[in-house]
Design a protein around this motif. Structure first.
Motif, PDB file in Angstrom:
ATOM      1  N   VAL A   1      15.117  -1.583  -7.260  1.00  0.00           N
ATOM      2  CA  VAL A   1      13.765  -2.810  -6.612  1.00  0.00           C
ATOM      3  C   VAL A   1      12.413  -1.919  -7.091  1.00  0.00           C
ATOM      4  CG1 VAL A   1      11.862  -4.108  -5.635  1.00  0.00           C
ATOM      5  CG2 VAL A   1      14.877  -3.622  -4.554  1.00  0.00           C
ATOM      6  N   ARG A   2      11.528  -1.724  -7.885  1.00  0.00           N
ATOM      7  CA  ARG A   2      10.440  -0.809  -8.056  1.00  0.00           C
ATOM      8  C   ARG A   2       9.481  -1.607  -8.127  1.00  0.00           C
ATOM      9  NH1 ARG A   2      10.533   2.709 -12.611  1.00  0.00           N
ATOM     10  NH2 ARG A   2       8.449   2.903 -12.345  1.00  0.00           N
ATOM     11  N   PRO A   3       9.242  -1.134  -7.437  1.00  0.00           N
ATOM     12  CA  PRO A   3       7.795  -2.112  -5.962  1.00  0.00           C
ATOM     13  C   PRO A   3       6.666  -2.392  -6.836  1.00  0.00           C
ATOM     14  CG  PRO A   3       8.383  -0.506  -4.618  1.00  0.00           C
ATOM     15  CD  PRO A   3       8.871  -0.031  -5.525  1.00  0.00           C
ATOM     16  N   PRO A   4       5.699  -3.452  -6.930  1.00  0.00           N
ATOM     17  CA  PRO A   4       5.116  -3.749  -7.543  1.00  0.00           C
ATOM     18  C   PRO A   4       4.057  -2.407  -7.587  1.00  0.00           C
ATOM     19  CG  PRO A   4       5.279  -5.207  -6.264  1.00  0.00           C
ATOM     20  CD  PRO A   4       5.628  -4.157  -6.124  1.00  0.00           C
ATOM     21  N   GLY A   5       2.592  -2.089  -8.974  1.00  0.00           N
ATOM     22  CA  GLY A   5       1.237  -1.762  -8.274  1.00  0.00           C
ATOM     23  C   GLY A   5       0.726  -1.293  -7.353  1.00  0.00           C
ATOM     24  N   GLY A   6       0.124  -2.456  -6.804  1.00  0.00           N
ATOM     25  CA  GLY A   6      -0.629  -2.546  -5.575  1.00  0.00           C
ATOM     26  C   GLY A   6      -1.446  -0.655  -4.929  1.00  0.00           C
ATOM     27  N   LEU A   7      -1.895  -0.559  -4.367  1.00  0.00           N
ATOM     28  CA  LEU A   7      -3.159   0.211  -4.056  1.00  0.00           C
ATOM     29  C   LEU A   7      -1.946   1.663  -3.545  1.00  0.00           C
ATOM     30  CD1 LEU A   7      -5.888   0.462  -3.369  1.00  0.00           C
ATOM     31  CD2 LEU A   7      -5.222  -0.258  -0.972  1.00  0.00           C
ATOM     32  N   ARG A   8      -2.657   2.347  -4.309  1.00  0.00           N
ATOM     33  CA  ARG A   8      -2.431   3.759  -3.770  1.00  0.00           C
ATOM     34  C   ARG A   8      -2.524   5.185  -3.295  1.00  0.00           C
ATOM     35  NH1 ARG A   8       2.498   4.312  -6.277  1.00  0.00           N
ATOM     36  NH2 ARG A   8       2.903   2.010  -7.219  1.00  0.00           N
ATOM     37  N   LEU A   9      -2.731   6.195  -2.350  1.00  0.00           N
ATOM     38  CA  LEU A   9      -3.802   6.686  -1.226  1.00  0.00           C
ATOM     39  C   LEU A   9      -2.730   7.585  -0.795  1.00  0.00           C
ATOM     40  CD1 LEU A   9      -4.870   3.732   0.506  1.00  0.00           C
ATOM     41  CD2 LEU A   9      -6.303   4.952  -1.179  1.00  0.00           C
TER      42      LEU A   9
ATOM     43  N   LEU B   1      -3.927   3.240   6.903  1.00  0.00           N
ATOM     44  CA  LEU B   1      -3.720   2.533   7.825  1.00  0.00           C
ATOM     45  C   LEU B   1      -5.378   1.842   7.688  1.00  0.00           C
ATOM     46  CD1 LEU B   1      -2.544   4.863  10.337  1.00  0.00           C
ATOM     47  CD2 LEU B   1      -1.633   2.738   9.384  1.00  0.00           C
ATOM     48  N   GLN B   2      -6.658   2.340   7.169  1.00  0.00           N
ATOM     49  CA  GLN B   2      -8.158   1.634   7.457  1.00  0.00           C
ATOM     50  C   GLN B   2      -7.456   0.263   6.414  1.00  0.00           C
ATOM     51  OE1 GLN B   2     -10.635   4.762   6.299  1.00  0.00           O
ATOM     52  NE2 GLN B   2     -11.127   5.356   8.063  1.00  0.00           N
ATOM     53  N   ALA B   3      -6.296   0.661   5.171  1.00  0.00           N
ATOM     54  CA  ALA B   3      -6.359  -0.079   4.055  1.00  0.00           C
ATOM     55  C   ALA B   3      -5.962  -0.930   4.181  1.00  0.00           C
ATOM     56  CB  ALA B   3      -5.885   0.014   2.927  1.00  0.00           C
ATOM     57  N   ALA B   4      -4.766  -0.982   5.457  1.00  0.00           N
ATOM     58  CA  ALA B   4      -3.953  -2.607   5.929  1.00  0.00           C
ATOM     59  C   ALA B   4      -4.807  -3.477   7.026  1.00  0.00           C
ATOM     60  CB  ALA B   4      -2.699  -1.983   6.304  1.00  0.00           C
ATOM     61  N   MET B   5      -5.739  -2.780   7.271  1.00  0.00           N
ATOM     62  CA  MET B   5      -6.158  -2.730   8.772  1.00  0.00           C
ATOM     63  C   MET B   5      -7.421  -3.867   7.647  1.00  0.00           C
ATOM     64  SD  MET B   5      -6.888  -0.574  11.423  1.00  0.00           S
ATOM     65  CE  MET B   5      -7.174   1.138  10.803  1.00  0.00           C
ATOM     66  N   ALA B   6      -7.598  -3.427   6.712  1.00  0.00           N
ATOM     67  CA  ALA B   6      -8.969  -3.890   5.924  1.00  0.00           C
ATOM     68  C   ALA B   6      -8.439  -5.188   5.120  1.00  0.00           C
ATOM     69  CB  ALA B   6      -9.503  -3.869   5.137  1.00  0.00           C
ATOM     70  N   ALA B   7      -6.265  -5.540   5.350  1.00  0.00           N
ATOM     71  CA  ALA B   7      -6.342  -6.917   4.637  1.00  0.00           C
ATOM     72  C   ALA B   7      -5.677  -6.926   3.151  1.00  0.00           C
ATOM     73  CB  ALA B   7      -7.042  -8.138   4.952  1.00  0.00           C
TER      74      ALA B   7
ATOM     75  N   ILE C   1       0.674  -0.614   0.102  1.00  0.00           N
ATOM     76  CA  ILE C   1       0.126   0.357  -0.172  1.00  0.00           C
ATOM     77  C   ILE C   1       0.899   1.737  -0.156  1.00  0.00           C
ATOM     78  CG2 ILE C   1      -1.297   1.437   1.239  1.00  0.00           C
ATOM     79  CD1 ILE C   1      -2.735  -1.190   2.761  1.00  0.00           C
ATOM     80  N   HIS C   2       0.405   2.500  -0.917  1.00  0.00           N
ATOM     81  CA  HIS C   2       2.042   3.078  -0.719  1.00  0.00           C
ATOM     82  C   HIS C   2       0.967   4.602  -0.753  1.00  0.00           C
ATOM     83  CE1 HIS C   2       4.183   1.082  -3.575  1.00  0.00           C
ATOM     84  NE2 HIS C   2       3.212   0.237  -3.653  1.00  0.00           N
ATOM     85  N   LEU C   3       1.880   5.666  -0.339  1.00  0.00           N
ATOM     86  CA  LEU C   3       1.225   6.862  -0.070  1.00  0.00           C
ATOM     87  C   LEU C   3       1.458   7.909  -0.359  1.00  0.00           C
ATOM     88  CD1 LEU C   3      -0.393   8.795   2.760  1.00  0.00           C
ATOM     89  CD2 LEU C   3       2.259   8.857   3.605  1.00  0.00           C
ATOM     90  N   GLU C   4       0.724   8.106  -1.299  1.00  0.00           N
ATOM     91  CA  GLU C   4       1.454   9.747  -2.393  1.00  0.00           C
ATOM     92  C   GLU C   4       0.614  10.341  -2.008  1.00  0.00           C
ATOM     93  OE1 GLU C   4       0.341   7.384  -6.420  1.00  0.00           O
ATOM     94  OE2 GLU C   4       2.694   6.430  -5.751  1.00  0.00           O
ATOM     95  N   GLU C   5       1.179  11.390  -1.577  1.00  0.00           N
ATOM     96  CA  GLU C   5       0.833  12.360  -0.635  1.00  0.00           C
ATOM     97  C   GLU C   5       1.134  13.737  -1.887  1.00  0.00           C
ATOM     98  OE1 GLU C   5       0.904  13.623   3.078  1.00  0.00           O
ATOM     99  OE2 GLU C   5       0.384  12.130   4.275  1.00  0.00           O
TER     100      GLU C   5
ATOM    101  N   ARG D   1       8.961   6.572   0.508  1.00  0.00           N
ATOM    102  CA  ARG D   1       8.299   5.883  -0.291  1.00  0.00           C
ATOM    103  C   ARG D   1       8.666   4.448   0.285  1.00  0.00           C
ATOM    104  NH1 ARG D   1       5.529   8.335  -5.163  1.00  0.00           N
ATOM    105  NH2 ARG D   1       5.573  10.448  -4.211  1.00  0.00           N
ATOM    106  N   TRP D   2       8.217   3.220  -1.101  1.00  0.00           N
ATOM    107  CA  TRP D   2       8.850   1.781  -0.534  1.00  0.00           C
ATOM    108  C   TRP D   2      10.047   1.822  -1.454  1.00  0.00           C
ATOM    109  CZ3 TRP D   2       7.180  -1.770   2.470  1.00  0.00           C
ATOM    110  CH2 TRP D   2       6.199  -1.249   3.003  1.00  0.00           C
ATOM    111  N   ARG D   3      10.751   2.680  -2.336  1.00  0.00           N
ATOM    112  CA  ARG D   3      12.193   2.479  -3.335  1.00  0.00           C
ATOM    113  C   ARG D   3      12.976   2.548  -2.017  1.00  0.00           C
ATOM    114  NH1 ARG D   3      10.288   5.946  -6.383  1.00  0.00           N
ATOM    115  NH2 ARG D   3      10.567   7.949  -5.813  1.00  0.00           N
ATOM    116  N   ASP D   4      12.091   4.256  -1.253  1.00  0.00           N
ATOM    117  CA  ASP D   4      12.956   4.630  -0.094  1.00  0.00           C
ATOM    118  C   ASP D   4      13.543   3.866   1.218  1.00  0.00           C
ATOM    119  OD1 ASP D   4      13.039   7.198  -1.752  1.00  0.00           O
ATOM    120  OD2 ASP D   4      11.370   7.790  -0.262  1.00  0.00           O
ATOM    121  N   TRP D   5      12.583   2.412   1.709  1.00  0.00           N
ATOM    122  CA  TRP D   5      12.775   1.968   2.508  1.00  0.00           C
ATOM    123  C   TRP D   5      14.012   1.169   2.030  1.00  0.00           C
ATOM    124  CZ3 TRP D   5      11.106  -3.063   3.631  1.00  0.00           C
ATOM    125  CH2 TRP D   5      10.970  -3.114   4.677  1.00  0.00           C
ATOM    126  N   PHE D   6      13.317   0.762   0.877  1.00  0.00           N
ATOM    127  CA  PHE D   6      14.371  -1.028   0.830  1.00  0.00           C
ATOM    128  C   PHE D   6      15.866  -0.593   0.309  1.00  0.00           C
ATOM    129  CE2 PHE D   6      10.227  -2.423  -1.073  1.00  0.00           C
ATOM    130  CZ  PHE D   6      10.236  -3.899  -0.585  1.00  0.00           C
TER     131      PHE D   6
END
Length: 162
Positions: free
Chosen positions: A76-84, A91-97, A52-56, A63-68
């Motif tokens: 590493v180019r993290p795949p698509g996933g959910l972008r919010l 956090l709601q998306a993570a809690m919703a699995a 799940i990507h945070l794109e404010e 971003r995930w690439r910074d974390w990796f």
């Protein structure tokens, strides 16, 4: 605006600031997602999970690439996933699995204690930045704003005299 919370190093022209939380990030997910990720044995394995990507649009955020990259996983180019574009939605998306998200320690810890999120704390990244309460150096705070500042700082364990 009398008071604000900003991410950075605590230094902004014309502003006083007090650290209210160091920036510490680790992966979080719903407990069932974490338990179901049996192939998640090493940090690079996380790339193959749904992220799940945070794109404010107006604030710089890691971003995930910074974390990796912090952990030496480059190219590493993290795949698509959910972008919010809002961390509450992330956090709601993570809690919703819906997948794995960044857990900023100061926000995620209560949700982990409640059992609605699980974390991989061994993969935490302390970025060297923090979240600061900020107010003007030149314009005195109204008594209500000063009381609010003092309460926030006492709750965070910060010192109001900085």
């Amino acid at each position: 605006i009398s008071l604000a919370v900003r991410r950075g190093d605590g230094s902004w022209p014309g502003c006083e600031s007090a650290l209210i939380a160091r920036e510490i990030i680790f992966p979080v997910a719903a407990p069932q997602v974490m338990a179901g990720a049996v192939e998640l044995k090493t940090l690079p394995d996380l790339v193959r999970q749904r992220l799940i990507h945070l794109e404010e649009p107006v604030r710089e955020r890691p971003r995930w690439r910074d974390w990796f990259a912090h952990f030496g996983v480059h190219d590493v180019r993290p795949p698509g996933g959910l972008r919010l574009n809002d961390y509450a939605l992330v956090l709601q998306a993570a809690m919703a699995a819906e997948g794995f998200a960044f857990g900023w320690k100061h926000v995620a810890d209560p949700l982990i204690r409640q059992g609605v999120l699980a974390a991989r704390r061994e993969w935490c990244w302390e970025t060297g930045k923090g979240f600061y309460l900020v107010w003007s150096k030149t314009r005195p705070l109204l008594p209500e704003a000063a009381a609010t500042r003092d309460w926030i700082l006492s709750e965070s364990g910060a010192d109001a005299t900085r």
